[in-house]
Write an enzyme that holds these catalytic residues in place. Structure first.
Site, PDB file in Angstrom:
ATOM      1  N   PRO A  18       0.817  -1.222   0.000  1.00 49.40           N
ATOM      2  CA  PRO A  18       0.000   0.000   0.000  1.00 49.40           C
ATOM      3  C   PRO A  18       0.850   1.272   0.000  1.00 49.40           C
ATOM      4  O   PRO A  18       0.465   2.281  -0.585  1.00 49.40           O
ATOM      5  CB  PRO A  18      -0.804  -0.110   1.304  1.00 49.40           C
ATOM      6  CG  PRO A  18      -0.854  -1.570   1.598  1.00 49.40           C
ATOM      7  CD  PRO A  18       0.427  -2.153   1.079  1.00 49.40           C
ATOM      8  N   ILE A  35      -2.174  -6.828  -6.203  1.00 44.93           N
ATOM      9  CA  ILE A  35      -1.643  -8.090  -6.708  1.00 44.93           C
ATOM     10  C   ILE A  35      -2.581  -8.714  -7.743  1.00 44.93           C
ATOM     11  O   ILE A  35      -3.694  -9.148  -7.419  1.00 44.93           O
ATOM     12  CB  ILE A  35      -1.347  -9.072  -5.545  1.00 44.93           C
ATOM     13  CG1 ILE A  35      -0.458  -8.367  -4.499  1.00 44.93           C
ATOM     14  CG2 ILE A  35      -0.697 -10.346  -6.062  1.00 44.93           C
ATOM     15  CD1 ILE A  35       0.798  -7.702  -5.050  1.00 44.93           C
ATOM     16  N   GLU A  67       4.469  -2.958 -13.461  1.00 43.68           N
ATOM     17  CA  GLU A  67       5.792  -3.538 -13.778  1.00 43.68           C
ATOM     18  C   GLU A  67       6.851  -2.468 -14.048  1.00 43.68           C
ATOM     19  O   GLU A  67       7.706  -2.617 -14.920  1.00 43.68           O
ATOM     20  CB  GLU A  67       5.683  -4.523 -14.945  1.00 43.68           C
ATOM     21  CG  GLU A  67       4.814  -5.684 -14.538  1.00 43.68           C
ATOM     22  CD  GLU A  67       5.134  -6.989 -15.200  1.00 43.68           C
ATOM     23  OE1 GLU A  67       6.275  -7.168 -15.638  1.00 43.68           O
ATOM     24  OE2 GLU A  67       4.237  -7.817 -15.255  1.00 43.68           O
TER      25      GLU A  67
HETATM   26  C1  LIG Z   1      -3.939  -2.941 -11.974  1.00 45.05           C
HETATM   27  C2  LIG Z   1      -2.604  -3.080 -11.323  1.00 45.05           C
HETATM   28  C3  LIG Z   1      -2.028  -4.336 -11.240  1.00 45.05           C
HETATM   29  C4  LIG Z   1      -0.815  -4.508 -10.590  1.00 45.05           C
HETATM   30  N1  LIG Z   1      -0.278  -5.758 -10.435  1.00 45.05           N
HETATM   31  C5  LIG Z   1       0.786  -5.938  -9.608  1.00 45.05           C
HETATM   32  C6  LIG Z   1       1.253  -7.249  -9.280  1.00 45.05           C
HETATM   33  O1  LIG Z   1       0.722  -8.258  -9.761  1.00 45.05           O
HETATM   34  N2  LIG Z   1       2.275  -7.368  -8.390  1.00 45.05           N
HETATM   35  C7  LIG Z   1       2.881  -6.279  -7.838  1.00 45.05           C
HETATM   36  O2  LIG Z   1       3.808  -6.461  -7.038  1.00 45.05           O
HETATM   37  N3  LIG Z   1       2.486  -5.020  -8.148  1.00 45.05           N
HETATM   38  C8  LIG Z   1       1.452  -4.830  -9.021  1.00 45.05           C
HETATM   39  N4  LIG Z   1       1.021  -3.556  -9.311  1.00 45.05           N
HETATM   40  C9  LIG Z   1       1.692  -2.418  -8.698  1.00 45.05           C
HETATM   41  C10 LIG Z   1       2.468  -1.596  -9.691  1.00 45.05           C
HETATM   42  O3  LIG Z   1       3.624  -2.292 -10.082  1.00 45.05           O
HETATM   43  C11 LIG Z   1       2.764  -0.245  -9.043  1.00 45.05           C
HETATM   44  O4  LIG Z   1       1.545   0.451  -8.989  1.00 45.05           O
HETATM   45  C12 LIG Z   1       3.805   0.545  -9.805  1.00 45.05           C
HETATM   46  O5  LIG Z   1       5.057  -0.066  -9.710  1.00 45.05           O
HETATM   47  C13 LIG Z   1       3.927   1.977  -9.282  1.00 45.05           C
HETATM   48  O6  LIG Z   1       4.016   1.994  -7.906  1.00 45.05           O
HETATM   49  P1  LIG Z   1       3.062   2.958  -7.036  1.00 45.05           P
HETATM   50  O7  LIG Z   1       1.672   2.774  -7.555  1.00 45.05           O
HETATM   51  O8  LIG Z   1       3.317   2.667  -5.612  1.00 45.05           O
HETATM   52  O9  LIG Z   1       3.527   4.386  -7.401  1.00 45.05           O
HETATM   53  P2  LIG Z   1       4.718   5.200  -6.688  1.00 45.05           P
HETATM   54  O10 LIG Z   1       5.920   4.348  -6.633  1.00 45.05           O
HETATM   55  O11 LIG Z   1       4.218   5.777  -5.433  1.00 45.05           O
HETATM   56  O12 LIG Z   1       4.949   6.340  -7.748  1.00 45.05           O
HETATM   57  C14 LIG Z   1       3.970   7.378  -7.958  1.00 45.05           C
HETATM   58  C15 LIG Z   1       4.436   8.197  -9.155  1.00 45.05           C
HETATM   59  O13 LIG Z   1       5.713   8.794  -8.874  1.00 45.05           O
HETATM   60  C16 LIG Z   1       6.646   8.392  -9.864  1.00 45.05           C
HETATM   61  N5  LIG Z   1       7.941   8.209  -9.229  1.00 45.05           N
HETATM   62  C17 LIG Z   1       8.261   7.406  -8.180  1.00 45.05           C
HETATM   63  N6  LIG Z   1       9.560   7.503  -7.890  1.00 45.05           N
HETATM   64  C18 LIG Z   1      10.088   8.399  -8.754  1.00 45.05           C
HETATM   65  C19 LIG Z   1      11.396   8.926  -8.966  1.00 45.05           C
HETATM   66  N7  LIG Z   1      12.428   8.548  -8.217  1.00 45.05           N
HETATM   67  N8  LIG Z   1      11.573   9.824  -9.959  1.00 45.05           N
HETATM   68  C20 LIG Z   1      10.523  10.195 -10.743  1.00 45.05           C
HETATM   69  N9  LIG Z   1       9.269   9.724 -10.594  1.00 45.05           N
HETATM   70  C21 LIG Z   1       9.063   8.838  -9.610  1.00 45.05           C
HETATM   71  C22 LIG Z   1       6.112   7.096 -10.446  1.00 45.05           C
HETATM   72  O14 LIG Z   1       6.613   6.869 -11.748  1.00 45.05           O
HETATM   73  C23 LIG Z   1       4.627   7.371 -10.423  1.00 45.05           C
HETATM   74  O15 LIG Z   1       4.278   8.139 -11.546  1.00 45.05           O
HETATM   75  C24 LIG Z   1      -0.154  -3.389 -10.041  1.00 45.05           C
HETATM   76  C25 LIG Z   1      -0.725  -2.108 -10.177  1.00 45.05           C
HETATM   77  C26 LIG Z   1      -1.937  -1.947 -10.789  1.00 45.05           C
HETATM   78  C27 LIG Z   1      -2.529  -0.561 -10.881  1.00 45.05           C
END
Ligand SMILES: Cc1cc2nc3c(=O)[nH]c(=O)nc-3n(C[C@H](O)[C@H](O)[C@H](O)COP(=O)(O)OP(=O)(O)OC[C@H]3O[C@@H](n4cnc5c(N)ncnc54)[C@H](O)[C@@H]3O)c2cc1C
Length: 448
Positions: free
Chosen positions: A128, A157, A363
């Site tokens: 989360p 997930i 991903e």
């Molecule tokens: C429908 C769906 C299915 C998914 N399936 C899986 C799964 O099966 N398994 C799993 O483990 N995860 C899964 N995910 C999670 C997904 O991989 C994450 O949502 C994704 O990696 C982004 O993480 P976050 O949502 O926490 O965004 P954050 O990491 O909080 O990032 C928010 C924003 O800030 C940007 N950002 C973050 N850090 C930086 C930086 N250093 N510099 C510039 N920009 C930055 C990001 O690019 C993004 O635009 C899924 C997500 C969705 C929506």
């Protein structure tokens, strides 16, 4: 010699998957999107066709399909419904860390069940409070004799609600960051594992997405996929295999949008002619075609690297952010071609637009891919051209015909600041352009 032709086996695979996608997925894709539900009969059929575990090695009961094969399958399924494609494909990401790890007993125990008994496995790094920053995870693993005790929450997930097994990444100590991360294979039925409600989403609504809570889950050490300190690299290696497949999703979705737009442009009339006769529409379609083609090539390059054993990390990132962003543009333009109808739920474009948007997020977001590629370009890549301050931008009075002779015995200096080239045995006292002193000049000829 480079060869872009598919083998007869790959063409046959493409034909079969296309048939399955068009006959069994496409007609119900909008219904399950609206219902916000993963159709289990389609998932079961995909399993039976070997679409959910195609790349498990043959020695563990799998079909041993290549990454190129995987990209062919993924493009076809995603062209019919990206949501279902996500739920079908995620199995492969779920077992990838297991395939890549060196715990052979664990592979022998679980991979044949996934390959032959249609068991499902999901992949859990995100939480989360973190997604991109994998090293910042909080899900905790504490060593306890022959067990690890797992506590924490995984979120987002894919297939969390239907998986039999979960590949869970956790940390033994959050302060250790990358060095603390380990991975386990956890069975869904184990005490302390609970699955959250299906998370409602903007698109890809036919794919199941859920949170998973681990409360004092006892994981036997035999189920360790990666020991503490090895989990982060394993997760990244797994992404290097899966990211080109997200590129293949993008190719499938973009191809569909283009196909629908071509059909519409050929049949819709405006100002007395079909839309296809207007250059503004033709150019949109040309760009769509170009993006589908270039995207597919990038996916194939990354998949080819995987298949021949080159580390695909860089190509995987390039294909992920290029293809997914190109697909977003293609779908958006396709909707534009369909005008008002494109914006309705009775035409296919709005679902494609909702579905394609996710590809730039999961991903590894587009931003994360840019960080990986820029890290390589600025840190590892060795430029071929000389540094600007060494550039021999010389003039020739003979038009270059006898350049070596003309320059023999001459000395040339370049101002490091403004680039002015000075000819003479010594640098000038001062640059006539930028007024920097002679010490700003660097000898560029004769070459050192
Ligand atoms: C429908 C769906 C299915 C998914 N399936 C899986 C799964 O099966 N398994 C799993 O483990 N995860 C899964 N995910 C999670 C997904 O991989 C994450 O949502 C994704 O990696 C982004 O993480 P976050 O949502 O926490 O965004 P954050 O990491 O909080 O990032 C928010 C924003 O800030 C940007 N950002 C973050 N850090 C930086 C930086 N250093 N510099 C510039 N920009 C930055 C990001 O690019 C993004 O635009 C899924 C997500 C969705 C929506």
């Amino acid at each position: 010699m480079l060869d872009f032709t598919l083998t007869p086996e790959q063409l046959s695979l493409q034909k079969n998957v296309r048939e399955f996608a068009l006959k069994e997925i496409l007609p119900l894709a909008w219904f399950y999107d609206e219902a916000n539900e993963l159709p289990s009969h389609i998932i079961n059929k995909a399993s039976e066709l070997g679409l959910m575990s195609g790349d498990i090695p043959k020695e563990y009961g799998g079909l041993g399909r290549s990454a190129i094969d995987g990209s062919i399958v993924t493009e076809e399924v995603a062209a019919a419904c990206a949501g279902l494609a996500t739920s079908i494909y995620i199995n492969s990401l779920g077992y990838k860390p297991l395939v890549l790890c060196d715990n052979d007993a664990l592979k022998q125990k679980y991979l044949p069940k996934i390959a032959k008994e249609n068991k499902r496995i999901c992949f859990a790094t995100s939480e989360p409070t973190m997604g991109s920053d994998v090293a910042g995870m909080m899900c905790h693993a504490r060593e306890d004799g022959d067990f690890y005790i797992l506590n924490g929450i995984k979120y987002w997930i894919t297939n969390g609600g239907i998986a039999d097994y979960i590949t869970v990444f956790a940390t033994v100590d959050q302060k250790l960051q990358h060095q603390g991360i380990c991975a386990f294979l956890v069975e869904r039925n184990w005490k302390g594992v609970s699955i959250g409600r299906h998370i409602p989403k903007m698109g890809q609504r036919a794919s199941n997405t859920a949170g998973i809570h681990f409360k004092d889950v006892r994981v036997p050490k035999e189920n360790v996929i990666a020991n503490p300190g090895k989990g982060f690299v394993l997760a990244m290696k797994s992404f290097a295999y899966s990211r080109p497949m997200i590129g293949a999703f993008a190719v499938g979705v973009a191809r569909s949008a283009m196909d629908y737009a071509i059909h519409y442009a050929k049949s819709r009339r405006a100002f007395g002619h079909h839309l296809q006769s207007y250059e503004a529409i033709q150019f949109k379609i040309a760009e769509m075609y170009q993006k589908v083609e270039t995207s597919r090539l990038l996916v194939m390059k990354a998949a080819w690297e995987t298949d021949i054993g080159i580390d695909p990390t860089l190509s995987a990132s390039i294909s992920k952010f290029y293809c997914t962003e190109a697909a977003n543009e293609v779908v958006n333009e396709a909707l534009q071609i369909a005008g008002g109808y494109g914006y309705t739920k009775m035409y296919p474009f709005e679902k494609l637009l909702r579905d394609v948007r996710l590809l730039m997020i999961y991903e590894g977001t587009s931003e994360i891919q840019r960080m990986i590629v820029s890290g390589y370009a600025l840190g590892v890549y060795q430029p071929i051209m000389p540094p600007i301050e060494d550039l021999p931008m010389l003039r020739s009075e003979t038009g270059g015909k006898d350049f070596d002779k003309e320059m023999s015995g001459k000395t040339a200096w370049r101002c490091r600041m403004c680039g002015h080239i000075h000819y003479g045995n010594e640098p000038p006292d001062e640059c006539p352009y930028c007024f920097f002193p002679g010490s700003a000049f660097k000898k560029i000829w004769p070459r050192e």
